[in-house]
Design a protein around this motif. Structure first.
Motif, PDB file in Angstrom:
ATOM      1  N   GLU A  28       0.726  -1.539   0.069  1.00  0.00           N
ATOM      2  CA  GLU A  28      -0.118  -0.061   0.189  1.00  0.00           C
ATOM      3  C   GLU A  28       0.763   1.729  -0.136  1.00  0.00           C
TER       4      GLU A  28
ATOM      5  N   ARG B  86       0.519   5.499   0.397  1.00  0.00           N
ATOM      6  CA  ARG B  86      -0.236   6.062   0.577  1.00  0.00           C
ATOM      7  C   ARG B  86       0.078   7.711   0.506  1.00  0.00           C
TER       8      ARG B  86
ATOM      9  N   GLN C 100      -0.560  11.560   2.320  1.00  0.00           N
ATOM     10  CA  GLN C 100      -1.826  11.839   3.240  1.00  0.00           C
ATOM     11  C   GLN C 100      -1.915  13.990   3.676  1.00  0.00           C
TER      12      GLN C 100
ATOM     13  N   LYS D  93      -6.336  11.619   1.886  1.00  0.00           N
ATOM     14  CA  LYS D  93      -5.871  10.661   0.909  1.00  0.00           C
ATOM     15  C   LYS D  93      -6.095  10.036  -0.165  1.00  0.00           C
TER      16      LYS D  93
ATOM     17  N   ILE E 128      -5.151   6.760  -2.107  1.00  0.00           N
ATOM     18  CA  ILE E 128      -4.474   5.161  -1.634  1.00  0.00           C
ATOM     19  C   ILE E 128      -4.379   4.874  -2.963  1.00  0.00           C
TER      20      ILE E 128
ATOM     21  N   THR F  18      -2.959   0.348  -4.096  1.00  0.00           N
ATOM     22  CA  THR F  18      -2.198  -0.169  -3.680  1.00  0.00           C
ATOM     23  C   THR F  18      -1.847  -1.692  -4.899  1.00  0.00           C
TER      24      THR F  18
ATOM     25  N   SER G 184      -7.659   1.751  -5.231  1.00  0.00           N
ATOM     26  CA  SER G 184      -7.455   3.361  -5.359  1.00  0.00           C
ATOM     27  C   SER G 184      -7.759   4.007  -5.171  1.00  0.00           C
TER      28      SER G 184
ATOM     29  N   HIS H 196      -9.354   8.298  -4.203  1.00  0.00           N
ATOM     30  CA  HIS H 196      -8.678  10.088  -3.650  1.00  0.00           C
ATOM     31  C   HIS H 196     -10.046  10.770  -2.266  1.00  0.00           C
TER      32      HIS H 196
ATOM     33  N   ASP I 113      -8.290   1.972   3.949  1.00  0.00           N
ATOM     34  CA  ASP I 113      -6.268   2.699   3.199  1.00  0.00           C
ATOM     35  C   ASP I 113      -6.000   1.918   3.387  1.00  0.00           C
TER      36      ASP I 113
ATOM     37  N   ARG J 247      -8.024   1.980   8.988  1.00  0.00           N
ATOM     38  CA  ARG J 247      -8.083   2.824   8.349  1.00  0.00           C
ATOM     39  C   ARG J 247      -6.971   3.664   9.391  1.00  0.00           C
TER      40      ARG J 247
ATOM     41  N   PHE K 217      -0.344  10.766   7.976  1.00  0.00           N
ATOM     42  CA  PHE K 217      -0.011  10.110   6.763  1.00  0.00           C
ATOM     43  C   PHE K 217       1.353   9.254   7.269  1.00  0.00           C
TER      44      PHE K 217
END
Lengths: 461, 433
Positions: free
Chosen positions: A20, A22, A24, A151, A153, A155, A160, A162, A298, A336, A340
């Motif tokens: 993953e 991310r 943020q 966020k 994200i 993966t 995936s 926003h 997440d 979750r 970040f």
């Protein structure tokens, strides 16, 4: 708004490992007035990038306080190395997580930022109203605030997306004095999901709420101590929301089940009266948008509802992808992270008992000697299901009628025993979302419920 | 670090150029190495690289604060502009006052360098030794970490601190299990400067775990009675020290006038044996806070001395607002002086009461009235611990408790941040089913 500099880093994801990535940004705006003095006038923006890699049944994680392509590559490398270190020294040879289909979730609307003046002026207007109308108060605290999570994200498998999740509140704390000189305090939060300007367009709309808070405070000023012991009570919506979250919700988080929570041996067993159905909702509940909607978590799991208790029977847990694999369940989007730099944990979203058919007034009328408990300022629960909530507003019930207000007290019980005593459930749900759930990291959550008639222990004299 | 100092200077210059009469900033960079155990097994290794910049300034005696986590000059200059705009939106307050005496100091505290392999080894050893010595214990979660970093703090009055710090922290959350029986969870925490010896030998972790193991067969108390309660250090902190700091001596309750001790400076508020101080420079503290948020150098101070209220715990702002003195620090690193009896001797003097290990309660009222659940706790009868208890509530009033102290232990629990004894209080309402 975060620009997508992460998707093209998927080429760097290690083969065979779940990854993953991310980006943020957490934004906070806050103005705090204490007796008219602007004690807090703060803006905060914290952003960065993190990566998590799953290998052999253990995770590696890394983050940096930069949101750049270079930083993304560095955290990917560090997280991969950490996963390898853990796998070498403490790996348990677990297979890869079950694959999920790749999916792109639609981007949500951008969050408009406002100048600090908006928060300061709004707080000052509320303070001026209180000062003018209620000069006899000992103190008043007004907080105007907004916080938001954005966020991005990406993966290795799964969804995936926003995500933009703002929420904004006004907190009002009023303190009066009893005739004996003892301070008595009452607090109320107003607001919910959305930016401050949307929730608080007109300061005068808060006046009615402030008047109501003041009236309750005056009742509490004349309040009495609860009589300690086990009592029949009506828990109002906020209190039953707290019960849903603290006393039941935490015990059915799969990581706490693995940690030995009481819910482990209770799956598919009766834990409540058949009037009780409880769900952790993702984004829509009872036909309306939840107070803090979640569409994707997440780990890249699309968020769906988690039914936890159905007609009194414990039917499921809340899961991450890993715990879902362990229990043979389906992940529903509960993993979750707060900042970040935080790894995803199993968290509630919007947890509520479903409404019943009773009218609140009939419920109160049915109690000969008990309490009607309305508001709480904090709550904790044990993995045994034993819970405690602070009660800041409530009333005696004598012969079916509301009596004197209560001074601050505490209630406690064991969730899966206490829920079996629920014999009336009101037809209206009340939601709250202004607090933070604490579990290694803070997390905004919604909790709600109808009024419940049940038996609990109450502290007092 | 030179880069951080240069950035701090640029921030202050920018603030001055934009009209601030005063500015201060904290520029910090830190690293965290962390291992997680969940459900009794290793689950995660985490390494974080963090940065923080906090800018506070006064313009026309109006205050604005902005926090960001970026070091690039454009973002930082925008943050200064935001802080100016925030200040301009506020109102002037003559009470804002910051450290004026120029000072330049650099400190290195704790263990700035992380030995990651040793941290992992001690974590694994701790997990394994608990499994071996305390087989009923299930480690719900254990977080072991090393936090290190450097902070540059500067203001426009010539105050300049550089602090290099590092420490190992072990946080354990666990419960005992046997068949379908389980206890409440309990948390043990300790901060260490070195990893020279096994963690189970540090502080009171081993004792706390052994007490939780004894809670598998709790009894329910019937009815309600008034009796003595011994608060173990964690419960003492939660009920008594937390209420004193939050409700009686801190900034907010003094400024808003709700503190019931606001006129009691120099008066007897507790038993003469009760001494409570805030001591960042106690030998047991691994990383002391070197300066306050307003830029003053910290020092130890007595809050309650021989039972008399010796000082409030006020910032310079709150001191100016209330006409009192600024405290020596922000109120961390609490120390309560030891008494003369062992815990066993205190227990032996109680006919019927409780030993409360942990407290789960509502926030105490402004009056100090509190109620909540006695967790991980024991019944004392005829001078002995006779059973673990469940579903038992306690309620009382903190100011009343302080003048009804029965005994203070000579055993002190040090966790690297606070050092606290066990204290027995009379007159607590204890209610069972």
């Amino acid at each position: 708004m975060l620009q997508d500099i992460l998707t093209d880093k998927k080429a760097l994801f290690a083969d065979g490992a779940h990854t993953e990535l991310r980006g943020q940004n957490n934004r906070t705006r806050r103005a705090v007035l204490l007796n008219g003095a602007l004690m807090g006038n703060v803006r905060s923006d914290v952003s960065g990038v993190s990566a998590r890699v799953y290998e052999g049944g253990v995770y590696g994680f890394s983050s940096m306080a930069e949101y750049t392509g270079e930083a993304a590559e560095m955290v990917l490398k560090a997280a991969t190395e950490n996963a390898a270190f853990m796998n070498k020294h403490a790996g348990i040879g677990k297979p890869a997580l079950p694959k999920m289909a790749l999916k792109q979730m639609p981007t949500q609307e951008d969050i408009k930022d406002a100048e600090q003046k908006l928060y300061v002026d709004f707080a000052r207007e509320a303070d001026a109203y209180i000062t003018k109308k209620y000069p006899n108060l000992v103190s008043r605290t007004i907080v105007a605030m907004e916080d938001s999570m954005e966020k991005l994200i990406v993966t290795s498998d799964g969804a995936s997306g926003h995500i933009l999740a703002p929420r904004s509140y006004m907190y009002v704390v009023l303190t009066a004095q009893t005739d004996a000189g003892t301070p008595v305090e009452l607090f109320q939060a107003f607001g919910g999901s959305g930016v401050f300007g949307d929730n608080f367009a007109d300061p005068t709309k808060l006046h009615v709420e402030i008047d109501d808070l003041y009236e309750k405070l005056m009742q509490k000023r004349e309040g009495v101590y609860a009589d300690a012991g086990e009592k029949t009570v009506i828990l109002d919506g906020m209190m039953s929301g707290m019960l849903s979250h603290e006393a039941v919700g935490h015990t059915v988080e799969a990581d706490l089940v693995l940690g030995g929570s009481v819910a482990g041996p209770c799956l598919n067993k009766r834990v409540a009266s058949d009037l009780v159905t409880l769900t952790d909702f993702a984004h829509t509940a009872f036909g309306e948008k939840c107070p803090l909607p979640v569409y994707i978590d997440d780990e890249g799991t699309e968020a769906t509802d988690s039914p936890l208790i159905v007609n009194g029977i414990l039917t499921g847990y809340m899961n991450s992808r890993e715990s879902a694999q362990h229990f043979g369940m389906t992940p529903q989007g509960n993993a979750r992270a707060w900042l970040f730099q935080d790894e995803p944990l199993i968290r509630m979203r919007n947890t509520s008992i479903h409404p019943g058919k009773d009218k609140l007034e009939d419920m109160i009328a049915s109690v000969d000697d008990g309490y009607y408990l309305i508001q709480s300022n904090n709550g904790q629960a044990d993995t045994t299901g034993e819970f405690m909530f602070g009660v800041t507003m409530g009333y005696e019930i004598k012969n079916g009628k509301l009596g004197k207000a209560l001074l601050d007290t505490t209630i406690s019980g064991v969730a899966f025993e206490m829920l079996k005593t629920v014999d009336m459930v009101s037809d209206k749900v009340v939601w709250v979302s202004s607090g933070m759930c604490g579990k290694k990291q803070p997390m905004p959550v919604g909790m709600g419920g109808p009024a419940l008639r049940c038996k609990v222990k109450i502290g007092g004299r | 670090m030179d880069r951080m100092k240069e950035l701090a200077r640029e921030i202050l210059a920018e603030a001055k150029a934009k009209g601030a009469e005063y500015a201060q900033c904290s520029v910090s960079e830190g690293e965290k190495k962390e291992f997680n155990v969940d459900g009794g097994r290793f689950s995660l290794m985490r390494s974080l690289f963090n940065r923080n910049v906090t800018i506070t300034l006064l313009k026309d005696q109006k205050k604005g604060t902005v926090a960001i986590n970026k070091f690039d000059i454009e973002t930082v200059k925008n943050a200064v502009s935001d802080a100016i705009a925030a200040a301009e939106s506020g109102q002037p307050d003559e009470a804002w006052e910051y450290a004026k005496e120029p000072v330049e100091k650099e400190y290195t505290d704790g263990a700035p360098e992380c030995d990651t392999d040793k941290l992992f080894m001690r974590t694994k050893e701790l997990l394994e030794s608990i499994k071996e010595k305390h087989p009923t214990i299930l480690m719900e979660q254990m977080i072991t970490e090393h936090n290190s970093g450097t902070e540059v703090f500067m203001n426009t009055n010539g105050v300049n601190y550089v602090t290099n710090y590092g420490a190992y922290t072990f946080s354990l959350m666990y419960s005992a299990h046997e068949g379908e029986k389980s206890t409440s969870f309990y948390g043990s925490d300790i901060t260490l400067k070195t990893l020279d010896k096994p963690v189970l030998e540090c502080g009171k972790i081993d004792w706390e775990i052994s007490m939780v193991e004894k809670q598998l067969d709790p009894i329910s108390l019937e009815g309600k009675f008034n009796g003595p309660v011994i608060l173990a250090p964690m419960a003492l902190y939660e009920i008594v020290l937390g209420t004193i700091m939050g409700n009686f001596v801190g900034d907010a309750c003094m400024i808003d006038g709700t503190s019931i001790w606001k006129d009691k400076l120099g008066e007897q508020v507790a038993d003469p044996r009760f001494n409570m101080s805030s001591e960042p420079y106690n030998d047991d503290v691994v990383v002391p806070n070197r300066h306050t948020a307003e830029g003053y150098e910290t020092e130890n101070f007595d809050l309650i001395k021989d039972g008399k209220l010796n000082s409030f715990c006020l910032s310079q702002y709150a001191a100016n607002k209330t006409g009192n003195k600024r405290a020596g620090n922000g109120g961390r690193n609490m120390h309560v002086a030891a008494g003369e009896k062992t815990l066993e001797e205190i227990i032996s003097g109680i006919d019927k009461g409780l030993l409360v290990m942990r407290f789960s309660g509502g926030q105490p009222a402004a009056s100090g009235e509190f109620s909540g659940v006695a967790k991980n706790s024991f019944l004392i009868e005829n001078g002995k611990i006779t059973a673990a208890i469940s579903e038992t509530m306690i309620s009382g009033n903190v100011p009343d408790m302080l003048v009804n102290i029965r005994d203070i232990s000579k055993d002190i629990a040090n966790d690297g941040n606070n050092s606290l004894p066990f204290i027995a209080f009379d007159g607590i309402t204890i209610s069972g089913k």
